[in-house]
Enzyme design. Sequence first.
Site: not given
Length: 329
Positions: A185-186, A193, A202, A228
């Site tokens: 997971d980022i 965002n 993106d 993500e």
Amino acid sequence: MPSFPIDPDEETLRNVVEALTESGQAVSIYDAEDNLRYANETYRGMFLVGYEGPYTFPDILRYGAAHGLGVRIDDGDVEALIARTLPRRRTSRRKSFETDLVDGRWFWIEHTVLPNGWVMTVGTDISALKHNEKSLRQAHESALLASRTDLLTGLPNRRYILELLDEGLTAGGASGAGLCAAIIDIDQFKVVNDTYGHEAGDAVLRHFAQVFRESLRSGDHLGRIGGEEFLLLQPDVRLDDATRLINRIRAEFPPATLPDQATRRPIAFSAGLTAALPYDDRGSILSRADRALYAAKAEGRNCTRIGLGMERTATDRAHAPAKTAGRSS
């Protein structure tokens, strides 16, 4: 009523030959010793351009191989082709097969052996059909690829990476080879965002997917399973080696350049890693990896935590209620 003549007269024979010439099919007749006795214009154009003999089947093949005519020979060894073909030339009275030429055309060949050992072949150009077949096959492959691919990142999508997980578990169970799976997971993705907009988000996802994929071994798979979050599959690898790979990628991960071309955003990620156990199915191994990822997030992010799966038995897993737990990016 007069009976139909069995033997054609000279005029009929002339018209038969003319019809064969004008048919567009490739017609040849070889005698019992494999000397070419008749070839219409189409056949001559395929095999005999500039040729002055001897007109035997093997020599015609040799001439074609040396001058870029006739059938395509995959390995380029015309003598091996002759050695394979000659013993089979007269084993069946009738046979049909397709063949492709050096010039890219395809022909459907009707091969007939006469009672006296002579051989007649009639070839029909099926190039258009083969082209349509190729186009349909390519369209099918493209549609299949699209159905398996995440449009944003180009990685396997959720459905396909989970299919690969199922296949890996089955293959590992059959062969005894190891399989490691990690949910990745980022970190702080929501901040990207919220601060820079979804276009920047993106860009980060595409950058992450490209860099991570290029860092993997051949045979490893990385897929996007949502937002993500990604699933990494590493077959035939030990847990400590899988951990080292993930940590090396993290340490070397380059920043992402955002769409404004001025902002470079460092990329950090958390990973929950586990190794497949004998009783594992998709649900059990993902649950273990997910709990390990939750631990990595809880311990400060930007790290890898390992789920060993020793705290619960297979029976416990089968009867335990499903748990849902949220985690922050």
